[in-house]
Design a protein around this motif. Structure first.
Motif, PDB file in Angstrom:
ATOM      1  N   ILE A   1     -11.027 -17.687   2.097  1.00  0.00           N
ATOM      2  CA  ILE A   1     -10.892 -17.060   3.418  1.00  0.00           C
ATOM      3  C   ILE A   1      -9.896 -15.902   3.391  1.00  0.00           C
ATOM      4  O   ILE A   1     -10.112 -14.892   4.055  1.00  0.00           O
ATOM      5  CB  ILE A   1     -10.547 -18.088   4.506  1.00  0.00           C
ATOM      6  CG1 ILE A   1     -10.726 -17.444   5.886  1.00  0.00           C
ATOM      7  CG2 ILE A   1      -9.174 -18.671   4.314  1.00  0.00           C
ATOM      8  CD1 ILE A   1     -10.762 -18.405   7.043  1.00  0.00           C
ATOM      9  N   ASP A   2      -8.814 -16.007   2.613  1.00  0.00           N
ATOM     10  CA  ASP A   2      -7.831 -14.915   2.562  1.00  0.00           C
ATOM     11  C   ASP A   2      -8.437 -13.659   1.929  1.00  0.00           C
ATOM     12  O   ASP A   2      -8.238 -12.550   2.423  1.00  0.00           O
ATOM     13  CB  ASP A   2      -6.573 -15.351   1.807  1.00  0.00           C
ATOM     14  CG  ASP A   2      -5.725 -16.333   2.598  1.00  0.00           C
ATOM     15  OD1 ASP A   2      -5.788 -16.298   3.846  1.00  0.00           O
ATOM     16  OD2 ASP A   2      -5.017 -17.147   1.977  1.00  0.00           O
ATOM     17  N   ALA A   3      -9.205 -13.836   0.844  1.00  0.00           N
ATOM     18  CA  ALA A   3      -9.846 -12.689   0.202  1.00  0.00           C
ATOM     19  C   ALA A   3     -10.925 -12.098   1.104  1.00  0.00           C
ATOM     20  O   ALA A   3     -11.061 -10.872   1.206  1.00  0.00           O
ATOM     21  CB  ALA A   3     -10.441 -13.102  -1.142  1.00  0.00           C
ATOM     22  N   ALA A   4     -11.681 -12.967   1.787  1.00  0.00           N
ATOM     23  CA  ALA A   4     -12.722 -12.484   2.702  1.00  0.00           C
ATOM     24  C   ALA A   4     -12.099 -11.746   3.882  1.00  0.00           C
ATOM     25  O   ALA A   4     -12.618 -10.717   4.331  1.00  0.00           O
ATOM     26  CB  ALA A   4     -13.579 -13.650   3.190  1.00  0.00           C
ATOM     27  N   LEU A   5     -10.971 -12.258   4.387  1.00  0.00           N
ATOM     28  CA  LEU A   5     -10.271 -11.581   5.489  1.00  0.00           C
ATOM     29  C   LEU A   5      -9.782 -10.210   5.032  1.00  0.00           C
ATOM     30  O   LEU A   5      -9.929  -9.220   5.757  1.00  0.00           O
ATOM     31  CB  LEU A   5      -9.104 -12.438   5.989  1.00  0.00           C
ATOM     32  CG  LEU A   5      -8.249 -11.837   7.094  1.00  0.00           C
ATOM     33  CD1 LEU A   5      -9.085 -11.538   8.340  1.00  0.00           C
ATOM     34  CD2 LEU A   5      -7.096 -12.776   7.438  1.00  0.00           C
TER      35      LEU A   5
ATOM     36  N   GLU B   1     -16.463 -15.783   7.763  1.00  0.00           N
ATOM     37  CA  GLU B   1     -17.041 -17.075   7.420  1.00  0.00           C
ATOM     38  C   GLU B   1     -18.564 -16.949   7.407  1.00  0.00           C
ATOM     39  O   GLU B   1     -19.129 -16.043   7.987  1.00  0.00           O
ATOM     40  CB  GLU B   1     -16.635 -18.128   8.463  1.00  0.00           C
ATOM     41  CG  GLU B   1     -15.143 -18.322   8.554  1.00  0.00           C
ATOM     42  CD  GLU B   1     -14.734 -19.113   9.788  1.00  0.00           C
ATOM     43  OE1 GLU B   1     -15.600 -19.473  10.600  1.00  0.00           O
ATOM     44  OE2 GLU B   1     -13.536 -19.349   9.936  1.00  0.00           O
ATOM     45  N   ALA B   2     -19.207 -17.898   6.771  1.00  0.00           N
ATOM     46  CA  ALA B   2     -20.665 -17.945   6.791  1.00  0.00           C
ATOM     47  C   ALA B   2     -21.126 -18.237   8.213  1.00  0.00           C
ATOM     48  O   ALA B   2     -20.355 -18.732   9.039  1.00  0.00           O
ATOM     49  CB  ALA B   2     -21.165 -19.035   5.844  1.00  0.00           C
TER      50      ALA B   2
ATOM     51  N   PHE C   1      -2.327  -6.270   2.992  1.00  0.00           N
ATOM     52  CA  PHE C   1      -3.293  -7.180   3.626  1.00  0.00           C
ATOM     53  C   PHE C   1      -4.680  -6.930   3.038  1.00  0.00           C
ATOM     54  O   PHE C   1      -5.402  -7.858   2.704  1.00  0.00           O
ATOM     55  CB  PHE C   1      -3.386  -6.956   5.139  1.00  0.00           C
ATOM     56  CG  PHE C   1      -2.144  -7.237   5.933  1.00  0.00           C
ATOM     57  CD1 PHE C   1      -1.114  -8.026   5.445  1.00  0.00           C
ATOM     58  CD2 PHE C   1      -2.019  -6.697   7.197  1.00  0.00           C
ATOM     59  CE1 PHE C   1       0.027  -8.257   6.196  1.00  0.00           C
ATOM     60  CE2 PHE C   1      -0.888  -6.931   7.964  1.00  0.00           C
ATOM     61  CZ  PHE C   1       0.137  -7.712   7.462  1.00  0.00           C
ATOM     62  N   GLU C   2      -5.062  -5.643   2.966  1.00  0.00           N
ATOM     63  CA  GLU C   2      -6.403  -5.277   2.530  1.00  0.00           C
ATOM     64  C   GLU C   2      -6.646  -5.571   1.051  1.00  0.00           C
ATOM     65  O   GLU C   2      -7.787  -5.703   0.629  1.00  0.00           O
ATOM     66  CB  GLU C   2      -6.677  -3.804   2.829  1.00  0.00           C
ATOM     67  CG  GLU C   2      -6.803  -3.514   4.306  1.00  0.00           C
ATOM     68  CD  GLU C   2      -7.106  -2.057   4.613  1.00  0.00           C
ATOM     69  OE1 GLU C   2      -7.350  -1.265   3.681  1.00  0.00           O
ATOM     70  OE2 GLU C   2      -7.086  -1.706   5.818  1.00  0.00           O
ATOM     71  N   ARG C   3      -5.587  -5.684   0.278  1.00  0.00           N
ATOM     72  CA  ARG C   3      -5.720  -6.026  -1.148  1.00  0.00           C
ATOM     73  C   ARG C   3      -5.506  -7.522  -1.381  1.00  0.00           C
ATOM     74  O   ARG C   3      -5.464  -7.971  -2.523  1.00  0.00           O
ATOM     75  CB  ARG C   3      -4.729  -5.207  -1.969  1.00  0.00           C
ATOM     76  CG  ARG C   3      -5.059  -3.719  -1.997  1.00  0.00           C
ATOM     77  CD  ARG C   3      -4.243  -2.958  -3.039  1.00  0.00           C
ATOM     78  NE  ARG C   3      -2.836  -3.298  -3.062  1.00  0.00           N
ATOM     79  CZ  ARG C   3      -1.860  -2.607  -2.463  1.00  0.00           C
ATOM     80  NH1 ARG C   3      -2.141  -1.518  -1.795  1.00  0.00           N
ATOM     81  NH2 ARG C   3      -0.608  -2.996  -2.552  1.00  0.00           N
ATOM     82  N   ALA C   4      -5.334  -8.296  -0.290  1.00  0.00           N
ATOM     83  CA  ALA C   4      -5.116  -9.750  -0.347  1.00  0.00           C
ATOM     84  C   ALA C   4      -3.860 -10.120  -1.131  1.00  0.00           C
ATOM     85  O   ALA C   4      -3.772 -11.205  -1.689  1.00  0.00           O
ATOM     86  CB  ALA C   4      -6.337 -10.467  -0.905  1.00  0.00           C
ATOM     87  N   GLU C   5      -2.878  -9.216  -1.137  1.00  0.00           N
ATOM     88  CA  GLU C   5      -1.604  -9.523  -1.792  1.00  0.00           C
ATOM     89  C   GLU C   5      -0.756 -10.417  -0.904  1.00  0.00           C
ATOM     90  O   GLU C   5       0.007 -11.242  -1.396  1.00  0.00           O
ATOM     91  CB  GLU C   5      -0.847  -8.237  -2.119  1.00  0.00           C
ATOM     92  CG  GLU C   5      -1.504  -7.429  -3.200  1.00  0.00           C
ATOM     93  CD  GLU C   5      -0.775  -6.119  -3.473  1.00  0.00           C
ATOM     94  OE1 GLU C   5       0.272  -5.841  -2.835  1.00  0.00           O
ATOM     95  OE2 GLU C   5      -1.275  -5.360  -4.322  1.00  0.00           O
ATOM     96  N   ILE C   6      -0.864 -10.207   0.416  1.00  0.00           N
ATOM     97  CA  ILE C   6      -0.200 -11.054   1.400  1.00  0.00           C
ATOM     98  C   ILE C   6      -1.175 -11.272   2.552  1.00  0.00           C
ATOM     99  O   ILE C   6      -2.112 -10.500   2.728  1.00  0.00           O
ATOM    100  CB  ILE C   6       1.124 -10.438   1.937  1.00  0.00           C
ATOM    101  CG1 ILE C   6       0.865  -9.091   2.612  1.00  0.00           C
ATOM    102  CG2 ILE C   6       2.170 -10.340   0.838  1.00  0.00           C
ATOM    103  CD1 ILE C   6       2.103  -8.500   3.306  1.00  0.00           C
ATOM    104  N   SER C   7      -0.928 -12.321   3.310  1.00  0.00           N
ATOM    105  CA  SER C   7      -1.772 -12.612   4.472  1.00  0.00           C
ATOM    106  C   SER C   7      -0.995 -12.239   5.734  1.00  0.00           C
ATOM    107  O   SER C   7       0.209 -12.470   5.806  1.00  0.00           O
ATOM    108  CB  SER C   7      -2.117 -14.102   4.482  1.00  0.00           C
ATOM    109  OG  SER C   7      -3.020 -14.388   5.515  1.00  0.00           O
TER     110      SER C   7
END
Length: 184
Positions: free
Chosen positions: A3-7, A70-71, A39-45
């Motif tokens: 979910i973090d990577a998808a976000l 999400e699906a 955020f966009e690189r999923a380094e932090i949420s």
């Protein structure tokens, strides 16, 4: 993809869809350019408050944004299948009990705040957003339109959100509440 990577991927896609630079989004969200990039690189949420500011910039509810990563949700969601998002910094846990779905205007979420936790939202993600907040366990103080409302078990606060809001769990126990959201 978690979910973090998808976000992270969805946040990057939204910025591109709007044709905004990181600087443009930083101005619109009051979040630093470097944080947005991370955020966009999923380094932090993002924290709940930061995600709220991003939702405001993009004109979406937090539930809608999270549903986009999400699906497609089924009609029946068993408790163990419901998406859970955590903001470790504020102690906020958000369960998407009934996520947004095509053709439906409402959604249901469960929130949990630890004692002493505070979440400030600068503006509603969608002006006039209708919310019904029902406290299941514990105590919470919710400030809407500058009016603090202390709530205990069984209490329900309902409103249309036009300005900033604040959630505070005074303790001594965590608070658990249900939020029904109806899009205008």
């Amino acid at each position: 993809m978690g979910i973090d990577a998808a976000l992270a991927a969805r946040l990057a896609a939204l910025r591109a869809e709007h044709g905004w630079s990181l600087d443009d989004l930083a101005q619109r969200s009051d979040i630093s350019r470097s944080a947005l990039s991370r955020f966009e690189r999923a380094e932090i949420s993002p924290t709940a408050a930061q995600l709220g500011r991003l939702c405001t910039a993009y004109g979406r509810t937090m539930s809608r944004l999270l549903a986009e990563v999400e699906a497609e949700p089924p009609q029946l969601l068993r408790a163990g299948e419901q998406a859970v998002w955590r903001d470790e910094a504020s102690g906020f846990v958000r369960r998407s009990v009934s996520p947004p779905h095509a053709g439906l205007r409402g959604e249901l979420i469960e929130g949990r705040l630890e004692p002493g936790a505070v979440i400030d939202y600068d503006a509603p993600p969608v002006p006039g957003l209708e919310q019904h907040i029902w406290v299941l366990d514990g105590r919470v103080e919710i400030t809407v339109q500058g009016e603090p409302q202390p709530l205990g078990p069984g209490d329900c606060l309902r409103f249309r959100l036009w300005g900033p809001s604040r959630f505070h769990c005074p303790g001594p126990d965590p608070v658990r509440y249900a939020v029904a959201i109806v899009l205008p």
